[in-house]
Design an enzyme around this catalytic site. Structure first.
Site, PDB file in Angstrom:
ATOM      1  N   GLU A 103      27.322  39.829  38.706  1.00 35.53           N
ATOM      2  CA  GLU A 103      27.927  38.728  37.932  1.00 35.53           C
ATOM      3  C   GLU A 103      26.993  37.516  37.893  1.00 35.53           C
ATOM      4  OE1 GLU A 103      32.100  38.025  38.812  1.00 35.53           O
ATOM      5  OE2 GLU A 103      32.606  40.048  38.160  1.00 35.53           O
ATOM      6  N   GLU A 142      33.285  47.256  38.389  1.00 33.12           N
ATOM      7  CA  GLU A 142      34.480  46.533  38.860  1.00 33.12           C
ATOM      8  C   GLU A 142      35.563  46.682  37.797  1.00 33.12           C
ATOM      9  OE1 GLU A 142      34.125  42.593  40.542  1.00 33.12           O
ATOM     10  OE2 GLU A 142      32.140  43.065  41.382  1.00 33.12           O
TER      11      GLU A 142
HETATM   12  O1  AHR Z   1      36.505  41.838  43.179  1.00 29.77           O
HETATM   13  C1  AHR Z   1      36.632  40.453  43.353  1.00 29.77           C
HETATM   14  C2  AHR Z   1      35.539  39.683  42.644  1.00 29.77           C
HETATM   15  O2  AHR Z   1      35.681  39.836  41.272  1.00 29.77           O
HETATM   16  C3  AHR Z   1      34.131  40.113  42.904  1.00 29.77           C
HETATM   17  O3  AHR Z   1      33.602  39.583  44.064  1.00 29.77           O
HETATM   18  C4  AHR Z   1      33.400  39.584  41.706  1.00 29.77           C
HETATM   19  O4  AHR Z   1      32.260  40.332  41.397  1.00 29.77           O
HETATM   20  C5  AHR Z   1      34.458  39.598  40.626  1.00 29.77           C
HETATM   21  O5  AHR Z   1      34.526  38.407  39.951  1.00 29.77           O
END
Ligand code: AHR
Length: 496
Positions: free
Chosen positions: A174, A296
């Site tokens: 990110e 994610e």
């Molecule tokens: O999964 C929680 C958070 O969500 C992670 O640390 C980040 O990569 C995303 O914004």
């Protein structure tokens, strides 16, 4: 109208990579500490500090890969803080998640030990946001170099003679947000530079993953692909499902039917995101060499009342099971491009497959979906066509049924079917064409519940568990199945 699914049993549409069944573990809340790591002196039965019950349950899922140490934590993580004798490791505050003490007792050796216990591939996220090129390069050398070198010597001093195999490496996380608030052109240049020093030592071939976009940031995908596609094997995509908005996500239990519907409606957006990001990738990579890595994904609700807001602890209901089922079906249909994915997160954080409380552990409805769907891992996706009724609420409409089918190495066909409707059963006519054998034997498993927020608790851990599925009639190569409301079902069709 009835729902109709046609399966072309003799027509493969590509392989479903087992790596889309990957998981994610971050130094966040009670994921690493308590979820996995209890320490060697804990009364909770453990192997070298890692709890046995959690490992045993996860092994049943055939977990293909595990991502670590973050998440946002990755771009603040300095790996040398987490090696050497534990009593000498730095204590610090986890500034990103909950403001709690991070004692660094779980570091590189412990993570690699965990992957060995789980028999899965490690997926490590490197630090671009606040780390140096040298730091990243040395980490890879520490983990994978088998020869004379300062980092290999250091690893040996810390008790590991032989290097580990390291398959997946993410160059930042990110970086458009918590990983440095960068613009895509800046990140693309940094990516090119950092990845140069992520070296392949000996036989260890690293699959390099660039930081991709957040949700529908198509400009990020366009720029990073344009400027750096030659240097990557994969590029990530992050998409979380909220019932409401980022500011007011909605509760994990005790929610309304409207929130049931909006959750599934929003989860289905994954299909559009993959389609549109893939179209951009196709311009620079028409051969589809580069994987879209959805590293994610999952549901994100308001935290459980009374828990640390920075721990992201939430319950998991039959609604999460549906999100898992429909999302995995979407990944299957995009198996040409989506070849790695990681549900966030594995234990005690967001859409977890396992929750723990002290020495107790429970399996969530999402766990059961991953267990039922594991038959698709590395199987051949079959061509299907689905005609589905609509499921509507407040002027919005989605398809009532989600489906996908694959054939495994033994010739068994598996069909995964979700009925999204919270109140109505769904009749599905399944027509299987092009069968090799003359007779079908059908069996199945289903997961459903009596309430939209049904879930498992430490007092009642088997409230939502899979049952044998018998609500079908077989007629030659046609099956008429009745899917219960809010259910996930997997059929096995064995050909005689
Ligand atoms: O999964 C929680 C958070 O969500 C992670 O640390 C980040 O990569 C995303 O914004």
């Amino acid at each position: 109208m009835t729902n109709r699914l046609t399966i072309n049993a003799d027509s493969s549409a590509g392989q479903i990579s087992r790596h889309i069944y990957g998981h994610f573990s971050e130094h966040l809340g009670r994921c690493i500490y308590e979820g996995f790591w209890v320490g060697e002196d804990s009364p909770i039965p453990n192997t070298k500090g890692i709890r046995n019950d959690v490992v045993q349950a996860l092994k049943k899922l055939n977990i293909p890969n595990l991502r670590w140490p973050g998440g946002c934590f990755a771009d603040e993580y300095h790996w040398k803080d987490g090696i050497g004798p534990r009593e000498n490791r730095k204590r610090m505050i986890n500034t990103h998640w909950g403001g709690v003490v991070e004692n660094n007792h779980f570091g590189t050796h412990e993570f690699m030990e965990l992957c060995e216990l789980l028999e899965c591939e490690p997926y490590i996220s490197g630090n671009v946001g606040s780390g140096t090129v040298q730091e990243m390069s040395e980490w890879v050398e520490y983990m994978t170099f088998d020869g004379v070198s300062p980092m290999a010597e250091l690893r040996k001093e810390n008790g590991r003679e032989k290097p580990w195999n390291l398959k997946f490496f993410g160059v930042g996380n990110e970086n458009w947000g918590c990983g440095g608030n960068m613009r895509p052109q800046y990140y693309a240049d940094l990516y090119r530079r950092y990845q140069t020093f992520v070296r392949n030592y000996g036989d260890n071939k690293i699959f390099k993953i660039a930081c991709g976009p957040n949700v529908d940031d198509y400009a990020w995908m366009e720029t990073v692909m344009r400027d750096a596609h030659r240097f990557m094997d994969g590029i990530s995509l992050h998409y979380y499902t909220f019932p409401g908005s980022w500011e007011n996500k909605g509760p994990a239990t005790g929610f309304t039917e409207e929130f049931w519907f909006s959750t599934l409606h929003n989860a289905l957006r994954m299909d559009e995101l993959i389609t549109r990001h893939s179209a951009i990738m196709d311009q620079y990579d028409p051969e589809k060499r580069i994987a879209l890595v959805v590293d994610e994904w999952g549901t994100w609700y308001d935290v459980e009342p009374g828990t640390n807001p920075g721990f992201l602890y939430q319950q998991n209901t039959i609604r999460d099971a549906l999100v898992a089922g429909i999302t995995l079906n979407i990944f299957h249909q995009h198996c040409d491009r989506v070849r790695i994915a990681n549900l966030a997160q594995i234990v005690n954080v967001l859409q977890s497959v396992i929750l723990t409380e002290g020495e107790k552990m429970l399996l969530t409805p999402t766990y059961h979906v991953f267990d039922m769907y594991k038959v698709h891992q590395d199987a051949q996706l079959l061509q299907t066509s689905l005609q589905s009724e609509n499921y509507e609420m407040n002027g919005k409409s989605v398809e009532r049924v989600s489906a996908s089918a694959s054939v495994d190495a033994q010739g068994r066909i598996h069909v995964s079917l979700c009925n999204l409707d919270h109140s109505g059963a769904a009749d599905v006519e399944i027509d299987v064409r092009g069968l090799a054998g003359s007779k079908l034997n059908v069996s199945g498993t289903t997961l459903t519940a009596g309430a939209i927020d049904a879930h498992n608790t430490f007092g009642n851990p088997d409230n939502v568990t899979p049952q044998a599925f018998t609500a079908f009639e077989l007629n030659g190569s046609s099956i008429r199945a009745k899917l219960a409301p809010m259910s996930v079902t997997v059929l096995e069709l064995a050909q005689a």
